[in-house]
Scaffold this motif. Structure first.
Motif, mmCIF file in Angstrom:
data_model
loop_
_atom_site.group_PDB
_atom_site.id
_atom_site.type_symbol
_atom_site.label_atom_id
_atom_site.label_comp_id
_atom_site.label_asym_id
_atom_site.label_seq_id
_atom_site.Cartn_x
_atom_site.Cartn_y
_atom_site.Cartn_z
ATOM 1 N N LEU A 383 10.567 -3.986 -5.387
ATOM 2 C CA LEU A 383 9.192 -3.211 -5.563
ATOM 3 C C LEU A 383 8.961 -2.016 -4.930
ATOM 4 C CD1 LEU A 383 6.323 -5.960 -5.566
ATOM 5 C CD2 LEU A 383 7.700 -5.115 -7.363
ATOM 6 N N ARG A 384 9.557 -1.807 -3.905
ATOM 7 C CA ARG A 384 9.573 -0.576 -2.957
ATOM 8 C C ARG A 384 10.489 0.297 -3.690
ATOM 9 N NH1 ARG A 384 5.583 0.603 0.711
ATOM 10 N NH2 ARG A 384 7.106 2.525 0.763
ATOM 11 N N ARG A 422 2.043 2.971 -7.842
ATOM 12 C CA ARG A 422 2.557 3.299 -6.800
ATOM 13 C C ARG A 422 1.379 3.010 -5.654
ATOM 14 N NH1 ARG A 422 2.354 9.227 -8.236
ATOM 15 N NH2 ARG A 422 3.178 9.484 -6.062
ATOM 16 N N ASP A 423 -0.010 3.128 -5.740
ATOM 17 C CA ASP A 423 -0.635 2.853 -4.665
ATOM 18 C C ASP A 423 -0.586 1.227 -4.548
ATOM 19 O OD1 ASP A 423 -3.360 3.716 -3.162
ATOM 20 O OD2 ASP A 423 -4.127 2.093 -4.546
ATOM 21 N N LEU A 424 -0.613 0.702 -5.396
ATOM 22 C CA LEU A 424 -0.698 -0.812 -5.185
ATOM 23 C C LEU A 424 0.592 -1.212 -4.140
ATOM 24 C CD1 LEU A 424 -1.648 -3.861 -5.276
ATOM 25 C CD2 LEU A 424 -0.434 -3.979 -7.476
ATOM 26 N N VAL A 425 1.569 -0.782 -4.573
ATOM 27 C CA VAL A 425 3.005 -1.084 -3.864
ATOM 28 C C VAL A 425 2.971 -0.363 -2.412
ATOM 29 C CG1 VAL A 425 5.404 -1.080 -3.724
ATOM 30 C CG2 VAL A 425 4.366 -1.426 -5.898
ATOM 31 N N GLU A 426 2.318 0.829 -2.551
ATOM 32 C CA GLU A 426 2.250 1.452 -1.167
ATOM 33 C C GLU A 426 1.307 0.610 -0.211
ATOM 34 O OE1 GLU A 426 2.682 3.761 2.159
ATOM 35 O OE2 GLU A 426 3.891 3.818 0.298
ATOM 36 N N ARG A 427 0.140 0.209 -0.539
ATOM 37 C CA ARG A 427 -0.957 -0.514 0.097
ATOM 38 C C ARG A 427 -0.333 -1.914 0.706
ATOM 39 N NH1 ARG A 427 -4.916 -2.252 -2.168
ATOM 40 N NH2 ARG A 427 -4.700 -1.612 -4.109
ATOM 41 N N ILE A 443 4.504 -8.373 3.479
ATOM 42 C CA ILE A 443 2.885 -7.629 3.092
ATOM 43 C C ILE A 443 2.626 -6.621 4.291
ATOM 44 C CG2 ILE A 443 0.563 -8.045 2.651
ATOM 45 C CD1 ILE A 443 2.215 -8.732 0.393
ATOM 46 N N LYS A 444 2.066 -5.384 4.084
ATOM 47 C CA LYS A 444 1.632 -4.623 4.954
ATOM 48 C C LYS A 444 0.360 -5.160 5.727
ATOM 49 C CE LYS A 444 2.817 0.126 3.994
ATOM 50 N NZ LYS A 444 2.389 1.331 3.356
ATOM 51 N N PRO A 445 0.211 -4.766 7.150
ATOM 52 C CA PRO A 445 -0.909 -5.190 7.656
ATOM 53 C C PRO A 445 -2.234 -4.130 7.032
ATOM 54 C CG PRO A 445 0.882 -4.762 9.303
ATOM 55 C CD PRO A 445 1.405 -4.490 8.003
ATOM 56 N N GLY A 446 -3.198 -4.909 7.106
ATOM 57 C CA GLY A 446 -4.355 -4.218 6.401
ATOM 58 C C GLY A 446 -4.376 -4.370 4.946
ATOM 59 N N TYR A 447 -3.711 -5.105 4.405
ATOM 60 C CA TYR A 447 -4.071 -5.386 2.893
ATOM 61 C C TYR A 447 -4.596 -6.622 2.834
ATOM 62 C CZ TYR A 447 -2.758 -6.495 -1.807
ATOM 63 O OH TYR A 447 -2.951 -6.652 -3.227
ATOM 64 N N ASP A 448 -4.763 -7.639 3.535
ATOM 65 C CA ASP A 448 -5.494 -8.682 3.273
ATOM 66 C C ASP A 448 -5.908 -9.190 4.770
ATOM 67 O OD1 ASP A 448 -6.213 -11.093 1.402
ATOM 68 O OD2 ASP A 448 -5.638 -12.048 3.220
ATOM 69 N N ASP A 449 -7.328 -9.272 4.813
ATOM 70 C CA ASP A 449 -8.203 -9.765 6.147
ATOM 71 C C ASP A 449 -7.545 -11.110 6.482
ATOM 72 O OD1 ASP A 449 -9.344 -7.107 6.092
ATOM 73 O OD2 ASP A 449 -11.094 -7.979 5.071
ATOM 74 N N GLU A 450 -7.441 -12.003 5.761
ATOM 75 C CA GLU A 450 -7.087 -13.377 6.121
ATOM 76 C C GLU A 450 -5.748 -13.502 6.675
ATOM 77 O OE1 GLU A 450 -6.744 -17.958 4.431
ATOM 78 O OE2 GLU A 450 -7.450 -16.331 3.086
ATOM 79 N N LEU A 451 -4.925 -12.749 5.991
ATOM 80 C CA LEU A 451 -3.539 -12.540 6.472
ATOM 81 C C LEU A 451 -3.311 -12.033 7.905
ATOM 82 C CD1 LEU A 451 -0.464 -12.971 6.246
ATOM 83 C CD2 LEU A 451 -0.436 -10.770 4.818
#
Length: 878
Positions: A383-384, A422-427, A443-451
């Motif tokens: 994906l990157r 692009r925005d989805l993959v970047e986030r 998965i990047k920090p900040g993408y999902d609160d529960e994670l």
């Protein structure tokens, strides 16, 4: 290929006595009886019984034994982590490979672990990067036939490229198939036609897949109404059956008319139906003799081909597309001119071209990436890579902002920036994610609160444990105390035996070692449980989130494929402009009458020689048939191929190596060039030559370009001349094709003088006692000699043979007491009914000797063998 392997031999008299796991293995072997089943057991793919013996022998791996309640039997396995290299060996040996994976977590299994075939690996349906050539398509073909028509479908499962066509004659189907060089083909079980000539794995497939209704339904599920897409029932059946086969290899059900969900190829968005007459046809003989993609000889640089000379592309996308353009040159002048306009614009704007080529070097193979993403086999790095390619698009559009040509403007407009993807993959995806998608760090920090909360709990727990060692050392006074972790026992506090007296009462023993004891505390156990729960939940959630992101990207596969197509074509056009600018190519004029080239050069030979002599060519309605004579090694074959390659390049949309060129598109290039045999097929060199010649005479039109080299040389001089003359008259009178005919039959020059649209060309040479000097310059008129004996000397034929040949030639020439003057244009005498003169006989003897000498591969013989072979030639000449 071993098309029907069948299940392995039984291990027990009664299959009810088999263990559950072996019953499962045997059932899969029966279900996939056309494949070798690789059966996952833990970290290995295993085979058993006779399949194990076969696998061990082919892969050169250890053959072991397995023992259970039913007895002892052979077993051989390969590590899953390195499976692809072993699978490649099995494919090369002619097998399909069915990969049976564990589809159930062993911890959740109450009995035998559930396994299923998740993919069937075949030569034509590869999708694994390790097994694919990045610069080539990998097609699987399907052939269908009706009483009056043949249908062909071709699919590259790794990219989604899908083509279909049909023809009324089997040889035309064979020509179309040869364009694409499929790695594999399927046919109906009762097929009678075989246009593949064993160039690939050919297997019959289930009859149900070819059922007209089932095939039409499958085509409609993918692309809409088959009646709107395809022109004949044979095409519908070919496409439907090919889709069924592709689904089957992806894990779908087998030829029941309805594939399982796992087998559906969601990224197949386009089916291209084409007419063969839309493109110049280059059959397998022409592709080989013109050396477009492969050299015919084993000597020299393997990259010295037309593709090798032209391939200045920056990406795998561009390289594959360039090969496709060369495989299918255009016929429609407007389309050719559109490509030439684009190449010319790139050629003139050096800065824009260099900027674009630099950007294109950062383009990944997103055609295969999006296919892998859609199949659910892509990881986070894929994906990157997709995003990195899409990041190039805005800059590339900016580099093309001033272009005005129709094609470049169109392609720039097709460069969808896919900002949402692009925005989805970047986030969502980390910049340098882990390769495995089930173990976190994806998965990047900040993408999902529960994670984020779960990862915070995990980090806090691990930080508490990091501080625990210092606290416990201070509490116990044991400086050697350590806090550690392993996958079996979890977290522990380790105390060496001499310090066990200092262990507090709240320590509970976890493990006893030789020199120490390991303990835990209630608080450590609580923290461990919290960490493990958070870590496992976070890993599971991260995996789920990644799959959601991947599915969202896969949903945009059609948009990504459109961008991939635009990038690929831009890459080819920029590469062609680079070649034109750096190698002195010119823009050809398209249209007019015939082929006119001034200062033409062979695009490959000029790259391998220190100097190259350009030559002119004129073939048109008035002068359509050129008989070319001249010495061996003078350049006749190079000249003919040069004309064909300039024509191919022009119709591809490329500039050409010449001072100027005007090309009226030809529908086909035919070649009868070079000697070859088919020993396995029971065909001599002469039979192969005549077979190829028959195909030319049957299929050539007055819009074709025909290259003939030494027709008739594989038989006696009299027979050969008769065939050559008859062919000349027929092609001139009946076919009307633009023709270049190189020959050592000097008598044929008189035939050319008698035909209104035929003319003579020749390559001259200067002979001294020591050598023959070729000027490689083609001129009007006929050659006076072939210099075969001198060429034989320079090739290393023993001196005594050369001298004897000279004596024989001298005797024949001295016997020529009355030789009439030859006309320099025709090379013949005025009286066509006169008997051959001694001079003509001598020339014929020289030609025959030269032709025979060319067939003697002295380099592969011992000196004695060479002497015996050449002595036999001498006796025949005498």
């Amino acid at each position: 290929m071993d098309a029907a392997l069948g299940p392995p031999e039984k291990m027990a008299e009664n299959e009810d006595d088999l263990t559950p796991m072996m019953s499962q293995y045997f059932e899969l072997c029966r279900k996939y009886d056309d494949s070798l089943v690789l059966f996952q057991v833990g970290d290995f793919y295993e085979t058993f019984c006779d399949a194990a013996e076969r696998t061990a022998r082919l892969l050169e791996i250890a053959l072991t034994k397995r023992e259970d309640s039913t007895g002892t039997y052979p077993m051989a396995g390969i590590p899953i982590d390195n499976a692809e290299s072993y699978i490649e060996t099995l494919l090369d040996a002619g097998y399909r490979v069915a990969v049976a994976d564990q589809v159930q977590d062993p911890e959740d299994a109450t009995g035998v672990v559930e396994r299923a075939v998740t993919r069937i690996v075949t030569p034509g349906t590869l999708t694994e990067d390790e097994l694919l050539d990045t610069e080539d398509n990998n097609f699987v073909a399907c052939l269908t036939e009706d009483p009056d028509r043949y249908g062909v479908a071709l699919l590259d499962v790794s990219t989604g490229d899908f083509y279909a066509t049909s023809a009324r004659r089997e040889e035309l189907v064979a020509d179309e198939v040869s364009r694409f060089a499929p790695a594999e083909a399927i046919t109906e079980p009762d097929a009678t036609a075989d246009p593949f000539e064993a160039d690939c794995m050919v297997s019959p497939y289930d009859a149900e897949a070819f059922d007209p209704d089932a095939a039409a339904d499958r085509v409609e599920r993918y692309f809409g109404s088959p009646d709107a897409l395809l022109a004949a029932d044979v095409e519908v059946r070919a496409c439907g059956a090919l889709l069924a086969y592709a689904e089957y290899t992806r894990g779908g059900k087998r030829a029941d008319g309805h594939a399982g969900e796992d087998g559906h190829l969601d990224y197949l968005n386009h089916l291209t139906r084409y007419e063969p007459r839309e493109y110049m046809l280059l059959d397998r003989v022409a592709l080989a003799s013109l050396e477009l993609f492969e050299r015919r000889t084993v000597h020299g640089d393997a990259d010295v081909t037309l593709l090798g000379v032209l391939d200045e592309t920056s990406s795998a996308l561009g390289s594959r597309t360039l090969k496709d353009w060369l495989r299918r040159p255009l016929l429609e002048p407007d389309r050719i001119e559109a490509r030439l306009d684009a190449v010319e614009e790139w050629t003139h704007d050096v800065q824009a071209r260099e900027a674009a080529r630099d950007l294109l070097r950062d383009v990944y193979d997103i055609e295969r990436l999006i296919a892998r993403i859609s199949r659910g086999r892509a990881n986070a790095r894929d994906l990157r890579s997709l995003k990195a390619t899409l990041d190039v698009v805005p800059e590339l559009k900016a580099a093309m902002v001033d272009f005005e040509s129709e094609l470049l403007t169109e392609l720039r407009g097709n460069l969808d920036e896919l900002a949402d993807v692009r925005d989805l993959v970047e986030r969502a995806i980390r910049e340098d994610p882990a390769r495995e998608i089930t173990e976190g760090d994806v998965i990047k920090p900040g993408y999902d609160d529960e994670l984020d909360e779960l990862r915070a709990t995990e980090r806090e727990g691990k930080a508490w444990i990091d501080d625990l060692e210092a606290k416990e050392r201070e509490r116990t006074g044991v400086d050697s105390l350590k806090v550690g972790h392993n996958s079996v026992h979890g977290y522990y506090i380790e105390v060496t035996n001499p310090n066990l007296d200092a262990v507090p009462d709240d320590y509970e023993r976890r493990q006893t070692l030789k020199n120490s004891e390991r303990f835990y505390t209630p608080e450590l156990k609580q923290r461990e449980d919290e960490i493990l729960r958070a870590e496992n939940r976070a890993d599971d959630l991260e995996h789920d989130l990644f799959r959601e992101v991947r599915s969202s990207v896969a949903a945009e596969s059609e948009r990504v494929q459109a961008v991939a197509d635009a990038l690929a074509r831009l890459d080819v056009l920029a590469a062609l402009a680079e070649v034109a600018a750096t190698r002195d190519y010119v823009r050809p004029e398209i249209g007019g009458d015939g082929i006119r080239i001034e200062g033409g050069r062979h695009p490959v030979v000029e790259r391998t020689q220190q100097s190259f002599v350009p030559n002119d060519t004129r073939l048109d309605a008035e002068d359509s048939f050129a008989v070319i004579t001249g010495p061996n090694m003078s350049g006749k074959s190079t000249y003919m191929r040069q004309v064909a390659l300039v024509t191919v390049l022009a119709q591809t949309g490329s500039f050409v190596p010449a001072a100027s060129a005007r090309i009226d598109p030809v529908d086909r290039v035919f070649t009868r060039v070079g000697a070859s045999d088919d020993i396995a097929g029971g065909r001599s060199t002469f039979m192969v030559e005549m077979t190829e010649l028959a195909s030319i005479l049957e299929s050539a039109t007055d819009e074709s370009l025909v290259l003939l080299d030494e027709v008739g040389r594989g038989t006696s001089t009299t027979d050969g001349l008769a065939i050559a003359r008859a062919v000349t008259e027929h092609v001139h009178d009946e076919v009307g094709a633009l023709t270049l005919f190189a020959t050592h039959h000097h008598e044929l020059t008189r035939t050319a003088a008698d035909l209104p649209r035929a003319f003579n060309l020749h390559f001259s040479a200067d002979q001294t006692d020591e050598e023959v000097v070729f000027d490689h310059d083609v001129r009007r008129g006929a050659a006076t000699a072939s210099y075969g004996v001198q060429v034989a000397r320079e090739a290393g034929v023993p001196d005594e043979i050369v001298e004897r040949a000279r004596e024989l030639l001298s005797e024949a020439e001295s016997a020529d007491v009355e030789v009439e003057e030859s006309d320099p244009e025709t090379g013949g005498v005025e009286d066509d009914n006169s008997e051959p003169t001694p001079k003509a006989i001598a020339d014929g003897a020289e030609d025959e000797l030269a032709a025979r000498l060319r067939e003697v591969d002295v380099a592969t013989m011992t000196p004695l063998e060479a002497m015996n072979e050449l002595a036999e030639l001498k006796r025949e000449v005498e």
